[in-house]
Design a protein around this motif. Sequence first.
Motif, PDB file in Angstrom:
ATOM      1  N   PRO A   1      -4.697  12.246   0.372  1.00 37.65           N
ATOM      2  CA  PRO A   1      -5.090  11.046  -0.376  1.00 37.65           C
ATOM      3  C   PRO A   1      -4.784  11.249  -1.871  1.00 37.65           C
ATOM      4  O   PRO A   1      -4.982  12.328  -2.412  1.00 37.65           O
ATOM      5  CB  PRO A   1      -6.596  10.940  -0.122  1.00 37.65           C
ATOM      6  CG  PRO A   1      -7.036  12.292   0.317  1.00 37.65           C
ATOM      7  CD  PRO A   1      -5.840  12.972   0.901  1.00 37.65           C
TER       8      PRO A   1
ATOM      9  N   GLU B   1       0.837  -1.208   0.000  1.00 38.36           N
ATOM     10  CA  GLU B   1       0.000   0.000   0.000  1.00 38.36           C
ATOM     11  C   GLU B   1       0.871   1.257   0.000  1.00 38.36           C
ATOM     12  O   GLU B   1       0.644   2.193  -0.779  1.00 38.36           O
ATOM     13  CB  GLU B   1      -0.888  -0.020   1.247  1.00 38.36           C
ATOM     14  CG  GLU B   1      -1.735   1.208   1.455  1.00 38.36           C
ATOM     15  CD  GLU B   1      -2.460   1.180   2.797  1.00 38.36           C
ATOM     16  OE1 GLU B   1      -2.491   2.237   3.463  1.00 38.36           O
ATOM     17  OE2 GLU B   1      -2.984   0.116   3.187  1.00 38.36           O
ATOM     18  N   ASN B   2       1.885   1.279   0.865  1.00 37.73           N
ATOM     19  CA  ASN B   2       2.767   2.446   0.951  1.00 37.73           C
ATOM     20  C   ASN B   2       3.578   2.635  -0.323  1.00 37.73           C
ATOM     21  O   ASN B   2       3.758   3.759  -0.793  1.00 37.73           O
ATOM     22  CB  ASN B   2       3.693   2.331   2.162  1.00 37.73           C
ATOM     23  CG  ASN B   2       2.963   2.526   3.468  1.00 37.73           C
ATOM     24  OD1 ASN B   2       1.834   3.014   3.510  1.00 37.73           O
ATOM     25  ND2 ASN B   2       3.593   2.131   4.561  1.00 37.73           N
TER      26      ASN B   2
ATOM     27  N   LYS C   1       2.677   6.929  -6.688  1.00 38.99           N
ATOM     28  CA  LYS C   1       1.743   7.965  -7.148  1.00 38.99           C
ATOM     29  C   LYS C   1       2.235   9.353  -6.739  1.00 38.99           C
ATOM     30  O   LYS C   1       2.116  10.313  -7.500  1.00 38.99           O
ATOM     31  CB  LYS C   1       0.348   7.737  -6.556  1.00 38.99           C
ATOM     32  CG  LYS C   1      -0.416   6.600  -7.160  1.00 38.99           C
ATOM     33  CD  LYS C   1      -1.783   6.511  -6.504  1.00 38.99           C
ATOM     34  CE  LYS C   1      -2.535   5.270  -6.917  1.00 38.99           C
ATOM     35  NZ  LYS C   1      -3.804   5.137  -6.179  1.00 38.99           N
TER      36      LYS C   1
ATOM     37  N   LYS D   1      -1.072   9.756   4.473  1.00 39.23           N
ATOM     38  CA  LYS D   1      -2.030   9.136   3.533  1.00 39.23           C
ATOM     39  C   LYS D   1      -3.458   9.628   3.792  1.00 39.23           C
ATOM     40  O   LYS D   1      -4.230   9.761   2.851  1.00 39.23           O
ATOM     41  CB  LYS D   1      -1.950   7.616   3.632  1.00 39.23           C
ATOM     42  CG  LYS D   1      -0.631   7.055   3.109  1.00 39.23           C
ATOM     43  CD  LYS D   1      -0.587   5.542   3.080  1.00 39.23           C
ATOM     44  CE  LYS D   1      -0.717   4.918   4.429  1.00 39.23           C
ATOM     45  NZ  LYS D   1      -0.475   3.458   4.457  1.00 39.23           N
TER      46      LYS D   1
ATOM     47  N   LYS E   1       2.765   1.758  -3.395  1.00 39.15           N
ATOM     48  CA  LYS E   1       1.867   2.300  -4.424  1.00 39.15           C
ATOM     49  C   LYS E   1       1.606   3.786  -4.172  1.00 39.15           C
ATOM     50  O   LYS E   1       1.591   4.598  -5.101  1.00 39.15           O
ATOM     51  CB  LYS E   1       0.541   1.534  -4.441  1.00 39.15           C
ATOM     52  CG  LYS E   1       0.642   0.167  -5.070  1.00 39.15           C
ATOM     53  CD  LYS E   1      -0.696  -0.544  -5.031  1.00 39.15           C
ATOM     54  CE  LYS E   1      -0.572  -1.960  -5.582  1.00 39.15           C
ATOM     55  NZ  LYS E   1      -1.815  -2.729  -5.410  1.00 39.15           N
ATOM     56  N   TYR E   2       1.401   4.127  -2.902  1.00 41.65           N
ATOM     57  CA  TYR E   2       1.147   5.531  -2.538  1.00 41.65           C
ATOM     58  C   TYR E   2       2.344   6.407  -2.931  1.00 41.65           C
ATOM     59  O   TYR E   2       2.182   7.456  -3.561  1.00 41.65           O
ATOM     60  CB  TYR E   2       0.862   5.647  -1.042  1.00 41.65           C
ATOM     61  CG  TYR E   2       0.606   7.063  -0.592  1.00 41.65           C
ATOM     62  CD1 TYR E   2      -0.663   7.626  -0.702  1.00 41.65           C
ATOM     63  CD2 TYR E   2       1.630   7.841  -0.065  1.00 41.65           C
ATOM     64  CE1 TYR E   2      -0.904   8.930  -0.306  1.00 41.65           C
ATOM     65  CE2 TYR E   2       1.396   9.146   0.327  1.00 41.65           C
ATOM     66  CZ  TYR E   2       0.136   9.684   0.207  1.00 41.65           C
ATOM     67  OH  TYR E   2      -0.087  10.986   0.595  1.00 41.65           O
TER      68      TYR E   2
END
Length: 164
Positions: free
Chosen positions: A163, A18-19, A25, A159, A21-22
């Motif tokens: 977002p 998750e991190n 982005k 996050k 991918k964050y």
Amino acid sequence: MKPPLNELEKLAKDKHIENKKYFDKLKKKTPKNLDYVMEELHVAEFKRTNCLTCANCCKTTGPLFTSADIERISKHFRQKPQQFIEQYLRMDEDSDYVLQSVPCTFLESDNKCLIYDVRPKACREFPHTDRKKFQQISDLTLKNVAICPAAYNIVEKMKEKLPL
């Protein structure tokens, strides 16, 4: 939320994809206010966090020592830089000076640093969550969330606040 130190590595591992991918982005579409938000989150977290209760960074990792660090610390010990290097440091696979072993040689039993006033730049700036152009150090941040409960908390708040 303050993740317990004994669960931090697992929590960070669970959040790794998750991190990652964050942060991927974030690099592609960096918010204009990122540095401001990161400084705000960093300051707020370290008002709640006392590093002396943890010192996991000092217990599990070693900083890089720059030439300036070596000069400053060896002067503190009234040694020649080469003596300091021979006594405490080794060169790693990237040709950087690092501690010969961890936990840190300069970590005292009460989690205080023996050389706090002259500590390496990497120690002074850890966990680097208030660094300018924060998006450029995402790989380092991914590692630091598994070491530092404050870094973990900052990334989780980041996050929420930004977002993507």
